[in-house]
Design a protein around this motif. Structure first.
Motif, PDB file in Angstrom:
ATOM      1  N   MET A   1       0.823  -1.173   0.044  1.00 39.96           N
ATOM      2  CA  MET A   1      -0.088  -0.020   0.020  1.00 39.96           C
ATOM      3  C   MET A   1       0.911   1.305   0.040  1.00 39.96           C
ATOM      4  N   ARG A   2       0.546   2.202  -0.842  1.00 45.68           N
ATOM      5  CA  ARG A   2       1.405   3.563  -0.782  1.00 45.68           C
ATOM      6  C   ARG A   2       0.289   4.491  -0.330  1.00 45.68           C
ATOM      7  N   TYR A   3       0.661   5.076   0.808  1.00 46.84           N
ATOM      8  CA  TYR A   3      -0.142   6.226   1.424  1.00 46.84           C
ATOM      9  C   TYR A   3       0.473   7.527   0.809  1.00 46.84           C
ATOM     10  N   LEU A   4      -0.682   8.423   0.478  1.00 50.22           N
ATOM     11  CA  LEU A   4      -0.223   9.835   0.380  1.00 50.22           C
ATOM     12  C   LEU A   4      -0.764  10.622   1.714  1.00 50.22           C
ATOM     13  N   VAL A   5       0.272  11.087   2.376  1.00 58.02           N
ATOM     14  CA  VAL A   5       0.085  11.654   3.746  1.00 58.02           C
ATOM     15  C   VAL A   5       0.201  13.329   3.618  1.00 58.02           C
ATOM     16  N   LEU A   6      -1.235  13.825   3.771  1.00 52.32           N
ATOM     17  CA  LEU A   6      -1.272  15.345   3.626  1.00 52.32           C
ATOM     18  C   LEU A   6      -1.644  15.779   5.317  1.00 52.32           C
ATOM     19  N   SER A   7      -1.083  17.093   5.629  1.00 50.44           N
ATOM     20  CA  SER A   7      -1.304  17.700   6.761  1.00 50.44           C
ATOM     21  C   SER A   7      -1.414  19.387   6.701  1.00 50.44           C
ATOM     22  N   ASP A   8      -2.191  20.007   7.496  1.00 50.22           N
ATOM     23  CA  ASP A   8      -2.372  21.471   7.655  1.00 50.22           C
ATOM     24  C   ASP A   8      -2.500  22.041   6.179  1.00 50.22           C
ATOM     25  N   ILE A   9      -3.563  21.534   5.347  1.00 53.54           N
ATOM     26  CA  ILE A   9      -3.784  22.306   4.043  1.00 53.54           C
ATOM     27  C   ILE A   9      -4.072  23.714   4.273  1.00 53.54           C
ATOM     28  N   HIS A  10      -4.675  24.104   5.058  1.00 54.02           N
ATOM     29  CA  HIS A  10      -5.177  25.595   5.732  1.00 54.02           C
ATOM     30  C   HIS A  10      -5.661  26.260   4.529  1.00 54.02           C
TER      31      HIS A  10
END
Ligand code: ZN
Length: 247
Positions: A1-10
């Motif tokens: 599994m390949r995860y795309l990890v995003l945070s604090d897009i704001h």
């Protein structure tokens, strides 16, 4: 599994679109979102709708999301963050507001390897910025890889044989991070929409659970466009200025 990890897009749709179009992001199977979709930027509805359409397999709320949907007050925010939060409350559609309201607090277990949270596994509002803070978070984590956001500062800490090691922080955290079998990790991808480590490029990471590797990425986006929208919306000018210096 390949995860795309995003945070604090704001609420920065320009940064989000640049990340989603980046080749390593395009190769991912599933999306993880670590909170703070909105607040500060001028496109809260566009960001929420884009993320909703991507159907993340796991997503937690951030402190700005809670304030934007009325679950929390902006009393603890500084004046600039409060002004942005009040603007966001007025801009969000009822539907997107309901969506934010339903987001769970962390930590959330994703699979046997990975869990996610906004601030820390023991407190969704805690700020983890160094190895000392990281140890408490690692002790509280239930999975070998704990992904978190909130500080807008890329950070990776490894805990192995009772030794804590700073793998990297800020712009120096770059490239590939191997995940050793008998170690535990606490990793922050940095912020998509408002980086604060002196590098204005949008930050994100990809995690390959089969290869047991994390890759840290930065991508250039249309900063001037995001800044112009912030000014047009009447949001504090500081919020536009900080995007060009990554602070
Ligand atoms: Zn944030």
């Amino acid at each position: 599994m390949r995860y795309l990890v995003l945070s604090d897009i704001h609420a920065n749709i320009e940064a989000l679109e640049a990340v989603l179009a980046d080749p390593p992001a395009l190769l991912c199977d599933s999306l993880l979102v670590l909170g703070d979709l909105v607040g500060y930027g001028a496109d809260p509805n566009a960001v929420v709708e884009r993320i909703r359409a991507l159907a993340p397999i796991a997503m937690v709320r951030g402190n700005h999301d809670r304030v934007a949907c009325g679950l929390d007050s902006a009393d603890g925010f500084n004046p600039v963050a409060r002004a942005a939060a009040e603007w966001t409350v007025s801009a969000l559609t009822p539907d997107n507001c309901d969506f934010l309201r339903a987001l769970p607090p962390g930590p959330l277990e994703v699979d046997r390897l990975v869990e996610i949270c906004h601030g820390a596994p023991f407190d969704e509002d805690a700020y983890i910025t160094n190895e000392r803070h990281a140890l408490g978070a690692l002790r509280a984590a239930d999975r070998p890889v704990s992904l978190f956001g909130h500080t807008h500062l890329p950070l990776a800490v490894e805990w192995r044989h009772e030794q804590i090691r700073l793998v990297g922080r800020g712009p120096r955290l770059a490239g590939m991070l191997p995940l050793v079998d008998d170690a535990r990790y606490l990793v922050n991808p940095g912020s998509v929409g408002q980086p604060r480590d002196g590098d204005p490029r949008a930050g994100y990471l990809t995690l390959d659970t089969d290869a047991r590797q994390i890759h840290v990425h930065r991508v250039v986006y249309a900063v001037e466009q995001a800044q112009a929208k912030i000014l047009d919306a009447g949001l504090p000018e500081l919020l536009a200025r900080r995007l060009s210096i990554g602070q």
